[in-house]
Every structure is written in C-alpha cells, then in structure tokens.
Scaffold this active site. Structure first.
Site, PDB file in Angstrom:
ATOM      1  N   GLU A  42       0.827  -1.209   0.000  1.00  0.00           N
ATOM      2  CA  GLU A  42       0.000   0.000   0.000  1.00  0.00           C
ATOM      3  C   GLU A  42       0.860   1.258   0.000  1.00  0.00           C
ATOM      4  O   GLU A  42       0.542   2.240  -0.679  1.00  0.00           O
ATOM      5  CB  GLU A  42      -0.956  -0.002   1.190  1.00  0.00           C
ATOM      6  CG  GLU A  42      -1.923  -1.178   1.240  1.00  0.00           C
ATOM      7  CD  GLU A  42      -2.719  -1.368  -0.047  1.00  0.00           C
ATOM      8  OE1 GLU A  42      -2.875  -0.395  -0.823  1.00  0.00           O
ATOM      9  OE2 GLU A  42      -3.176  -2.496  -0.296  1.00  0.00           O
ATOM     10  N   ASP A  90       3.412  -4.694  -5.591  1.00  0.00           N
ATOM     11  CA  ASP A  90       3.820  -6.013  -5.093  1.00  0.00           C
ATOM     12  C   ASP A  90       5.336  -6.093  -4.939  1.00  0.00           C
ATOM     13  O   ASP A  90       5.859  -6.557  -3.915  1.00  0.00           O
ATOM     14  CB  ASP A  90       3.344  -7.112  -6.046  1.00  0.00           C
ATOM     15  CG  ASP A  90       1.867  -7.442  -5.890  1.00  0.00           C
ATOM     16  OD1 ASP A  90       1.267  -7.037  -4.881  1.00  0.00           O
ATOM     17  OD2 ASP A  90       1.309  -8.103  -6.785  1.00  0.00           O
TER      18      ASP A  90
END
EC number: 3.4.24.71
Length: 811
Positions: free
Chosen positions: A649, A712
């Site tokens: 995030e 990611d």
C-alpha cells in the site's frame, strides 16, 4: 442528518485509483445488488457509512461497488491458518454450524489433514520435551510455533524445487487440500478469512440476548433479520419490483409505459435508486484540489464484468447467450410475454454492445492527467446535449442549488460525447427498456428464490460456478455489511479486536516506511530534487489502522445512520430506503471539505488500501489476524504477511498512477523530466515481464496490472528490508520446528502462502480481463523472480525458472 460522509461512486469502468491489496472481485459469488453501484461511501467521525471499501485500485473516490456478481471489497472466506485466540473465542462461543455443508471429498481430505496434523503435533510435542531441556536450542517449540509450522508444512509441496516454481513449492499442498467449495469460482486465504469473520458476525446478530444501547446496532440486527425472512420474501414474490416499475412509469417489456419520460425515468433510476445507466455520477475529492469535493462523471452502464465480453463475440458466445437467457427469464418473471420479451431484451443487449464499443479499456485510462477534464455544467451540456444536465444533477443532489457554472470533473470526454449521440439515435422504447433493466439488475437480489435461480445459471457460465450452496445467512451478512457496515463493524471490533494489535501494526508501518525511504536514498536513477520530494511524500503518508474511533461511541454511530429507516418485514423496502438515503448522503458531501479521517472500508473487511487524494493507507481490523499477522508468530511470518501488505500500500503512492499525486494529495507534475524518463524505463521492463505470463494460454496484460505489480515488488522489498533491520536490532529469531527453512526463507514462504489460491478457468479468464492485479500465481512468481534477496537465500542459479537473469526493479 449529521453526516460527514463522502459518496465514492462506483462503476467497473471508472478511472481506477483507490489502490487495494486485492480486488473486490475476490469476493464470493454471493448475490449482492446491482451492476456498478454508487452506494459505497467513505465515512469518518460523525459521518454516515454504508457499503464501504474501495474497488481494487479505483480513482480517487472510487468505491467498492456492489455488483450482482461482484462485491467490490471484501472476500468471503475460510482460513487455513485459524484465528488468533481472542478472535477464536468470539468465533466459537454460542455458535451452531458456522460454515456451509461440505462435499464428501472435502470431508475426507479434512479428516486426513487432521490426522496428519495430529501425528505431526505429537512428534513435535515429543521433540519439545527433549528440546526444552536445552534452553539454548534455536528451535521455537511454543504451541503457536508448532501450530503454524504444521500449517506451513501441509501447504508445501516438497516435490518441487523452490528455484523451479516457488508458487507450487509453497502452495502445492494447500491446493491439493483445498478443492473449490460448492458454489464458489475461487478460493483463497482472503475468502477463508472473510468466511470466518462472517461466522463471527452471524453469531453476534443472531444472539437472542442482543441488547445494544446503540440504535444503529439495533438497525443492523433488524436489517439482517429482514433479509433472513425467506418466507416473507417468497410470499411477496416479484410484486415489490412490479409496483416500483409501475410507479416510475412502466416498462414496455411487461406492459404500458410512458413514452415521453426519458428524463424522469433517468432521474428515478440513477438518482433515487442509484443505478448507473450510461454513466455514473458521484461526489469525491477534486484530484487537482484535494481539499474540496466536486461532482464527478465517468463512464458506466455495462452489466457484464468487462467490455471484452461484448466485443469478442465469438469467444464469448456462451456468455452472451446465457446473459440474454437471464435477461429474458427476469423479464418473464416480472410479467413479460415470451416472444416479445426476448426480442426486446435482444435490443437492450445490442445497446449494451454499442456502449461497450465506446467504453475506454482500463489499460488506456491509467494516466489521470490525460483523462481529467474540469468544466462547468454548461460546458458539459454542450459536450453531451442529449439530456438536461442541470435538471438531472439538481435532482440528484437535491436540496442543493446548482447553476450552470457549477464545476464538474469529467473522466472520459470522448465517451460522454459518444454516449450522448447514442442516446439521440436510439428509439425511445429501447432507451426505456435499458433504463428499467438497470433498475431490475440492481433490485432483483432482494426478491424471491426464482430470481436467485436465474442468476445461478448465468454465474455457472460466466464464472464456472456450480449451483450455489452459499447459506442464506452469508448472503445476508454481505448485504448488512453493504448497508450498515460500520454499525456491523462496531459489533465486530468489540467482540474480536485486540487493541494491542493496533500499536504493533503502527510500529511495523513505521519500520517499513523507514526501509522504503532508505531504499529511496540508494536509487541511482532519481535526481536529488525529485528524491527529496518523494521522501517528503513518504513521510506525509497518513495511516489508519483497525477501525474509526466513532464506531465505539453510540451517539456518534447513531448520528451517521439517522434518517435510514429499517422495516422489520420488508427486505426489499430496506434496500430501496438504502438507495434513497445514500443519495441524500451524497448530496450532503458536495459543500463539505473531505475529511482525512474518513474510511472507505469497514473494520471487518479483509483488505487494505491507499487513497492518493488523501495520501493515506488504511488497514482494517479484518486483515490484522492470521495468517497475515499474529502476535505469537515469528516476525518473519508477520513481515512476510501483513508487512508486505503494508509495503504494497505504501508503494502505491509511487506507482505509475500514485506518483502523479504530491504529498498533499493533489494531481500535479512534481517529477524532474530526467527522473520521470528513468521511471518509465524501469516500469516498461516490468510491464513487458508480466506480458509474458500466461494463464490457460491467455496472456496477462502488463499495462493493466502495472500499478499493482509495482506495489507487489516494492512492498516485498520494503518489508524484507524492514525485517532485516528488526533482526539487526533484536537478534535472530528461533526457527520453526520441522519445516527445514531458515527464517529468511520463511519470510518468502510466508509471503507466498498468503496467495495460495484455486479458481475455475472461467473465473481466471474474467480476472485477466478485469482485474488490475495479476493472478495469485504471478503475484508470487513475478515478484520473487525480481528479488535479489530471495534468489540469494534459496540459491537459485541464473537460468533457472525463478532466476531468468534480467531483474525488473522500480523501487
């Protein structure tokens, strides 16, 4: 109405910037209402929450959308790692059957797994007696370590080399032990955990001694129980929707209709009942002036998950036929005549195909600088003159007074211009049929079993889902989460959440932020001015963990739902009241500034997100549990689980979309040209890398998934560097027994096992054409094959499948 709630708007075709760890489509195929629904909202103290949560990566102000098939946000699930002890008490106490019936094969596999686990536990306990005689031994033999070691071992596939296929190595055992449950097209850790959270909520809502001092919590129970009144719903049948259609002016498919009422029907369908035909309208922070809210308009109007289903007609012939059959069956259930119903629904389908032709694909909407257009209502009228925009928006935002000079942000000028032309050249009867069809889509999940059966047939073709065995209570928990999610969250948090988890999570975020900033300082391709601005942005990221404080204050919680009326015996009416109330709440936001403390996900949600217009990251209580996090698990697993989610995030602030926003959440150019060119070179490598991956012979779209792939990769690196920093400060941890992994290797296995997943071929295809995330397998393989730390700790030589030689790194 005391609200400070921001309407997020929805629509599967909206520009996508609220960045979530997983897409909401990782939710189950539990019927929820409507196509692309704008009933999702952000909520803060004193605000009014509903169907919260972000659609995976949607634009500022994009929500979790409630879809007939797609619940945009939380996954429904069942865990392989169990719940932490406190949650387990809430999960078990006083409950009856918490999960649906299982297949015989599943029961056999479950029994075998339990037997193996028992044997393993016995061996480890015996070892524990011996090892505890030697306190200096480096193996952890606490009950928690033994249990998590067993979980890891049963998920591994030791027959596969980690350098050949790390996903199969980490998840092969899990995949064998987890056949798809009946009624599901996909199953993973998120689904499992959401199922467990639902079981907790079921117990709380069905408690016969339920006695809350909060009116909002009482409304939550009444809403849930009205959804469970199957006999009453069956008794009413289709009549509630028939009456509603008649009230709006009729439907040519089922009877007489008012032929001169396009604007009135549009206002009712899109305004009062919050469907999204042709386009979606919502209130959200202005991307270029994030301290103010503004009206925003975007493309919408397709029922199937993606434009691809309409345009690639040869490949999707079965889906289009099943969809037309579904349309016809619903029309007949509402009173249509056999021959004319199919003919008219075919016309509606052809109109949707024309909409699909002008709908801009996701991968062409990733640069908001290019698609953001701010104009006045009068300029919007000139752009799309087929309807009266001032009349429509004034109705939608009543009682606010609007003028022709009111600013509007339009995402997709070409689309609105073309949709206006399409409306002008389409016969009034087809327009009416399409508008009412949007209302039908949104409301039929509140009707009797015949409508659910019709949906199941379409689901089977679209997702490969066999006849649904999802219990009614799970559907009702999902509906309650959509309608009164923060009141439901109040019950969930009080029953399950360990307050110390919040403090520990805040500490981990700080450690991961520090690791990210240290890596930022080592980038050779970034100039110093841009680097300093990036560091300031990372420092400014605001984190919210667990739940908003207001949900534990009964008066404040009651205020946010003040005005939402709940009937005890009409679930259909409760849903209509929700749409009407959400429209009023949306209007209430326009003249208020956005609040940084607003939430877009409920506490029970198993997900997390980054919102660029607020430069904030949010981690609900629902994800702060095993296997992502547990206080008594090794730090390697916590950093590999929730730590990577946190890093993911945080990295979204610097992906190909998030990097366009400054530290204040404003869309503006703040990069130096040479650094921007270097960034694009690095992301081009990653885009091409993911373009090469295939699922069932179908290639991934590296452009569509670029932002999530950057997150990611960056998230894994930041979390691992934070773990190394923790080790330097605290020293090496004890190792888990029997797994045969160092703690550094355990970090990567823990990361991979979060993504263990199974899904049908149909569902896999749907994910490839709609999901901004890569498939689970390639979230593991793609990320780890770019990790020098992974390759070193597992000794993967250059040329092995996990080490192809070229590494793509951005952050």
């Amino acid at each position: 109405m005391n609200v400070a709630l921001q309407e997020l708007g929805a629509g599967s075709n909206m520009v996508e910037y609220k960045r979530a760890t997983l897409r909401d489509e990782d939710a189950p195929e539990t019927p929820v209402e409507g196509g692309a629904s704008p009933d999702a909202m952000e909520v803060g103290k004193g605000a009014s929450p509903f169907s919260p949560g972000p659609s995976p990566g949607m634009t500022p102000g994009t929500p979790r959308s409630s879809g007939l098939f797609w619940r945009v946000t939380c996954p429904h699930l069942r865990s392989i790692s169990g719940l932490c002890s406190r949650t387990m008490v809430g999960f078990q106490k006083g409950t009856r059957q918490l999960l649906g019936s299982r297949t015989q094969l599943e029961l056999v596999l479950a029994g075998a797994s339990l037997l193996l686990a028992a044997l393993l536990l016995g061996c480890l306990v015996a070892l524990g007696v011996q090892y505890h005689r030697d306190p200096s031994h480096s193996t952890c033999l606490t009950e928690a370590c033994i249990r998590v070691a067993g979980k890891i071992l049963e998920s591994l596939d030791r027959g596969v080399s980690p350098c050949e296929d790390f996903y199969q190595f980490s998840c092969g055992g899990w995949i064998r032990r987890n056949p798809l449950p009946d009624g599901r097209s996909r199953w993973n850790t998120f689904n499992s955990l959401w199922d467990q959270n639902q079981a907790i909520l079921k117990h709380l809502l069905e408690n016969t001694t339920f006695n809350s001092s909060s009116e909002a919590e009482q409304k939550t129970q009444r809403f849930y129980l009205s959804c469970l009144q199957v006999e009453r719903i069956e008794e009413l049948g289709a009549q509630p929707l028939r009456d509603l259609i008649e009230k709006i002016g009729g439907w040519n498919i089922t009877g007489p209709w008012d032929q001169d009422n396009f604007m009135e029907v549009l206002k009712a369908v899109a305004g009062t009942y919050r469907a999204t035909p042709f386009f979606t309208v919502y209130i959200s922070a202005d991307s270029k002036s994030s301290n103010s809210n503004v009206i925003q308009v975007d493309q919408s109007g397709l029922f199937l998950p993606s434009r691809d289903y309409y345009l690639n007609r040869t490949a999707n012939e079965k889906v289009l036929t099943a969809y037309l059959d579904y349309m016809e069956e619903l029309g007949m259930l509402l009173g249509g005549r056999p021959t004319s119903t199919r003919e008219q629904m075919q016309q509606v389908l052809e109109l949707e195909i024309q909409l699909a032709n002008i709908t801009v694909p996701q991968d062409q909407r990733r640069d908001e600088e290019k698609i953001y257009h701010k104009m006045s209502i009068s300029e919007l009228q000139a752009l799309a003159p087929s309807m009266d925009w001032l009349e429509f928006l004034s109705f939608l935002l009543s009682p606010l007074e609007l003028s022709d000079s009111e600013p509007v942000v339009v995402y997709g000028m070409d689309y609105l211009q073309q949709v206006s032309e399409l409306i002008n050249r389409t016969e009034p009867s087809i327009l009416n049929n399409y508008l009412i069809w949007n209302l039908v889509q949104k409301t039929t999940s509140s009707l009797d079993r015949r409508f659910e059966s019709a949906q199941e047939k379409l689901l089977e073709t679209l997702y490969g889902t066999k006849k649904s065995c999802v219990p009614r209570w799970q559907t009702c928990i999902s509906n309650t989460d959509d309608a009164l999610g923060f009141a439901l969250g109040s019950l969930f948090v009080k029953a399950t959440f360990d307050r110390q988890s919040k403090e520990i999570a805040e500490g981990m975020i700080s450690e991961i932020r520090t690791a990210f900033e240290e890596a930022l300082g080592q980038l050779v391709w970034m100039d110093e001015k841009t680097r300093q601005a990036a560091k300031e942005k990372a420092d400014a990221i605001y984190d919210m963990i667990g739940f908003p404080d207001f949900i534990l204050e009964p008066k404040e919680l009651d205020d946010v739902y003040d005005g939402y009326e709940i009937s005890e015996d009409s679930f259909f009416q409760n849903m209509l009241n929700l749409y009407n109330f959400s429209a009023k709440v949306m209007a209430d936001q326009l003249r208020k500034p956005p609040s940084r403390d607003q939430w877009s996900m409920t506490p029970q949600t198993v997900n997390a997100y980054y919102l660029p217009t607020k430069n904030e990251i949010v981690f609900p209580a629902g994800i702060l549990q095993a296997p992502f996090y547990a206080r008594n698990h090794p730090k390697a697993l916590n950093f590999g689980g929730i730590g990577v989610v946190m890093g993911h995030e945080l990295t979204h602030a610097f992906d190909d979309q998030g990097r366009e926003y400054d530290k204040e959440g404003n869309l503006r150019p703040w990069w130096q040209n040479e650094s921007l060119a270097a960034f694009r070179n690095h992301t081009a490598c990653m885009e091409e890398q993911y373009n090469q991956y295939q699922v069932n012979g179908e290639r991934l779209n590296g452009r569509q998934t670029l932002g999530e792939n950057i997150a990611d990769n960056g998230g894994l690196k930041a979390a691992y560097n934070a773990y190394k920093a923790w080790l330097r400060k605290h020293g090496e941890e004890q190792q888990l027994p029997a797994v045969g992994l160092t703690n550094h290797q355990l970090f990567f296995v823990g990361f991979a096992q979060v993504w263990c997943s199974v899904r049908t071929p149909e569902s896999s295809h749907e994910g490839l054409v709609t999901d901004p995330h890569s498939p689970a397998r390639f979230r593991v393989l793609g990320t780890l094959s770019n990790s020098r730390d992974f390759l070193r700790h597992f000794g993967c030589p250059v040329g092995s499948p996990m080490n192809p030689g070229q590494l793509c790194e951005v952050w």
